[in-house]
Scaffold this motif. Structure first.
Motif, PDB file in Angstrom:
ATOM      1  N   THR A  42       0.858  -1.180   0.000  1.00 12.68           N
ATOM      2  CA  THR A  42       0.000   0.000   0.000  1.00 12.68           C
ATOM      3  C   THR A  42       0.896   1.232   0.000  1.00 12.68           C
ATOM      4  OG1 THR A  42      -1.716  -1.184   1.197  1.00 12.68           O
ATOM      5  CG2 THR A  42      -1.836   1.217   1.240  1.00 12.68           C
ATOM      6  N   ARG A  43       0.682   2.111  -0.951  1.00 14.84           N
ATOM      7  CA  ARG A  43       1.538   3.285  -1.145  1.00 14.84           C
ATOM      8  C   ARG A  43       0.718   4.520  -1.477  1.00 14.84           C
ATOM      9  NH1 ARG A  43       7.239   1.719  -1.222  1.00 14.84           N
ATOM     10  NH2 ARG A  43       7.161  -0.533  -1.313  1.00 14.84           N
ATOM     11  N   HIS A  44       1.271   5.663  -1.141  1.00 13.38           N
ATOM     12  CA  HIS A  44       0.703   6.938  -1.582  1.00 13.38           C
ATOM     13  C   HIS A  44       1.093   7.117  -3.047  1.00 13.38           C
ATOM     14  CE1 HIS A  44       1.044  11.320  -2.316  1.00 13.38           C
ATOM     15  NE2 HIS A  44      -0.147  11.309  -1.749  1.00 13.38           N
ATOM     16  N   PHE A  45       0.149   7.518  -3.880  1.00 16.62           N
ATOM     17  CA  PHE A  45       0.420   7.701  -5.307  1.00 16.62           C
ATOM     18  C   PHE A  45       0.551   9.187  -5.582  1.00 16.62           C
ATOM     19  CE2 PHE A  45      -0.831   8.159  -9.798  1.00 16.62           C
ATOM     20  CZ  PHE A  45       0.038   7.249 -10.372  1.00 16.62           C
ATOM     21  N   ALA A  97      -0.890  -5.192 -15.463  1.00 14.35           N
ATOM     22  CA  ALA A  97      -0.306  -4.590 -14.260  1.00 14.35           C
ATOM     23  C   ALA A  97      -1.217  -3.494 -13.715  1.00 14.35           C
ATOM     24  CB  ALA A  97       1.079  -4.034 -14.570  1.00 14.35           C
ATOM     25  N   TYR A  98      -1.819  -2.714 -14.600  1.00 18.19           N
ATOM     26  CA  TYR A  98      -2.774  -1.680 -14.200  1.00 18.19           C
ATOM     27  C   TYR A  98      -3.986  -2.313 -13.512  1.00 18.19           C
ATOM     28  CZ  TYR A  98      -6.685   1.548 -14.784  1.00 18.19           C
ATOM     29  OH  TYR A  98      -7.799   2.308 -14.563  1.00 18.19           O
ATOM     30  N   ALA A  99      -4.528  -3.363 -14.127  1.00 17.65           N
ATOM     31  CA  ALA A  99      -5.717  -4.018 -13.581  1.00 17.65           C
ATOM     32  C   ALA A  99      -5.443  -4.672 -12.232  1.00 17.65           C
ATOM     33  CB  ALA A  99      -6.243  -5.061 -14.574  1.00 17.65           C
ATOM     34  N   SER A 100      -4.197  -5.022 -11.966  1.00 10.91           N
ATOM     35  CA  SER A 100      -3.857  -5.661 -10.694  1.00 10.91           C
ATOM     36  C   SER A 100      -3.470  -4.646  -9.618  1.00 10.91           C
ATOM     37  CB  SER A 100      -2.726  -6.679 -10.905  1.00 10.91           C
ATOM     38  OG  SER A 100      -1.529  -6.013 -11.275  1.00 10.91           O
ATOM     39  N   THR A 101      -3.687  -3.373  -9.888  1.00 19.11           N
ATOM     40  CA  THR A 101      -3.373  -2.321  -8.921  1.00 19.11           C
ATOM     41  C   THR A 101      -4.672  -1.694  -8.429  1.00 19.11           C
ATOM     42  OG1 THR A 101      -1.306  -1.826 -10.095  1.00 19.11           O
ATOM     43  CG2 THR A 101      -2.123  -0.150  -8.574  1.00 19.11           C
ATOM     44  N   ALA A 102      -4.943  -1.858  -7.131  1.00 16.65           N
ATOM     45  CA  ALA A 102      -6.108  -1.209  -6.531  1.00 16.65           C
ATOM     46  C   ALA A 102      -5.758   0.255  -6.279  1.00 16.65           C
ATOM     47  CB  ALA A 102      -6.477  -1.895  -5.227  1.00 16.65           C
ATOM     48  N   MET A 103      -6.736   1.143  -6.443  1.00 15.49           N
ATOM     49  CA  MET A 103      -6.488   2.573  -6.233  1.00 15.49           C
ATOM     50  C   MET A 103      -7.732   3.207  -5.634  1.00 15.49           C
ATOM     51  SD  MET A 103      -5.335   5.392  -9.070  1.00 15.49           S
ATOM     52  CE  MET A 103      -3.571   5.487  -8.838  1.00 15.49           C
ATOM     53  N   TRP A 104      -7.544   4.084  -4.661  1.00 14.42           N
ATOM     54  CA  TRP A 104      -8.647   4.785  -4.028  1.00 14.42           C
ATOM     55  C   TRP A 104      -8.164   6.109  -3.448  1.00 14.42           C
ATOM     56  CZ3 TRP A 104      -5.805   0.965  -1.906  1.00 14.42           C
ATOM     57  CH2 TRP A 104      -5.252   1.174  -0.650  1.00 14.42           C
ATOM     58  N   ALA A 105      -9.121   6.964  -3.130  1.00 15.87           N
ATOM     59  CA  ALA A 105      -8.824   8.236  -2.465  1.00 15.87           C
ATOM     60  C   ALA A 105      -9.141   8.068  -0.987  1.00 15.87           C
ATOM     61  CB  ALA A 105      -9.649   9.364  -3.066  1.00 15.87           C
ATOM     62  N   ASP A 106      -8.201   8.420  -0.129  1.00 18.37           N
ATOM     63  CA  ASP A 106      -8.422   8.368   1.309  1.00 18.37           C
ATOM     64  C   ASP A 106      -9.624   9.253   1.652  1.00 18.37           C
ATOM     65  OD1 ASP A 106      -7.774   9.784   4.114  1.00 18.37           O
ATOM     66  OD2 ASP A 106      -6.992   7.730   4.111  1.00 18.37           O
ATOM     67  N   ARG A 130      -2.604  -0.110  -3.942  1.00 19.52           N
ATOM     68  CA  ARG A 130      -2.215  -1.355  -3.283  1.00 19.52           C
ATOM     69  C   ARG A 130      -1.928  -2.379  -4.368  1.00 19.52           C
ATOM     70  NH1 ARG A 130      -6.394  -2.699  -0.007  1.00 19.52           N
ATOM     71  NH2 ARG A 130      -5.531  -1.411   1.628  1.00 19.52           N
ATOM     72  N   CYS A 131      -0.722  -2.916  -4.339  1.00 29.27           N
ATOM     73  CA  CYS A 131      -0.302  -3.950  -5.286  1.00 29.27           C
ATOM     74  C   CYS A 131       0.034  -5.198  -4.486  1.00 29.27           C
ATOM     75  CB  CYS A 131       0.922  -3.488  -6.073  1.00 29.27           C
ATOM     76  SG  CYS A 131       0.640  -2.015  -7.052  1.00 29.27           S
ATOM     77  N   GLY A 132      -0.541  -6.315  -4.884  1.00 32.56           N
ATOM     78  CA  GLY A 132      -0.329  -7.560  -4.168  1.00 32.56           C
ATOM     79  C   GLY A 132       0.181  -8.667  -5.069  1.00 32.56           C
ATOM     80  N   ALA A 133      -0.292  -9.873  -4.797  1.00 32.97           N
ATOM     81  CA  ALA A 133       0.203 -11.072  -5.480  1.00 32.97           C
ATOM     82  C   ALA A 133      -0.039 -11.034  -6.991  1.00 32.97           C
ATOM     83  CB  ALA A 133      -0.445 -12.311  -4.874  1.00 32.97           C
TER      84      ALA A 133
END
Length: 191
Positions: A25-28, A75-84, A93-96
């Motif tokens: 989980t990272r800040h983008f 790779a894009y599809a496997s990256t979750a993204m949201w606004a706090d 958030r990038c996982g398995a």
């Protein structure tokens, strides 16, 4: 340096960079955009500055870009993204699944170079196809670099577009829930 060693260093370096900077989980923010682009561009410049530019080589590079685009979309599809919800900070958030996409891309590149180096029948088959398509061995490294560049750029383009949409949505939601409080104006008259 052998082609296999070079492939391992390039592919392994890009894989390590992406895992170190994107996994979890990272800040983008701009630093998450700039770092991969600058690093892969550095690889790109060193391998593309002397790349053959004949018609057959350019066609091979277009195939590399298409493969990179497919992996970039994965790779894009496997990256979750949201606004706090409180700060509006864009998070990823990038996982398995993300690791799997990058691992498959890395193993495919290294596997190809290994097979060409160590499996005579595959080496012959590739050599015959390269000759029939008028390709030189100097076009192989740029093919893989273009694949990696397109993969990184495709994913980042999608994430930038999604982050802008999330930011717009967050701002709209925030402005709709925060309405100005209007209190009646009280005046005092002398009396």
């Amino acid at each position: 340096m052998s082609d296999l060693t070079q492939a391992v260093e390039i592919s392994g370096g890009i894989f390590a960079l992406m895992m170190a900077t994107q996994y979890g989980t990272r800040h983008f923010g701009w630093h998450k955009i700039a770092l991969p682009v600058l690093a892969v561009s550095g690889f790109g410049y060193s391998y593309l500055k002397d790349a053959p530019t004949d018609h057959s080589s350019v066609m091979l590079y277009l195939v590399g870009a298409a493969i990179g685009l497919v992996f970039g979309v994965l790779a894009y599809a496997s990256t979750a993204m949201w606004a706090d919800r409180t700060t509006g900070s864009i998070m990823t958030r990038c996982g398995a699944a993300f690791v799997a996409v990058w691992l498959v891309a890395m193993v495919a590149r290294i596997g190809f170079v290994w097979a060409v180096s160590d499996i005579p029948a595959f080496q012959t088959w590739v050599g015959e196809h390269m000759m029939s398509m008028h390709l030189t061995t100097e076009a192989i490294a740029p093919f893989f670099v273009i694949w990696a560049l397109t993969m990184v750029a495709g994913r980042l383009a999608g994430l930038v577009a999604r982050s802008r949409a999330l930011r717009t949505q967050f701002d709209a939601t925030r402005s709709a829930t925060v309405s100005p409080v209007t209190a009646p104006v009280m005046t005092r008259t002398a009396g």
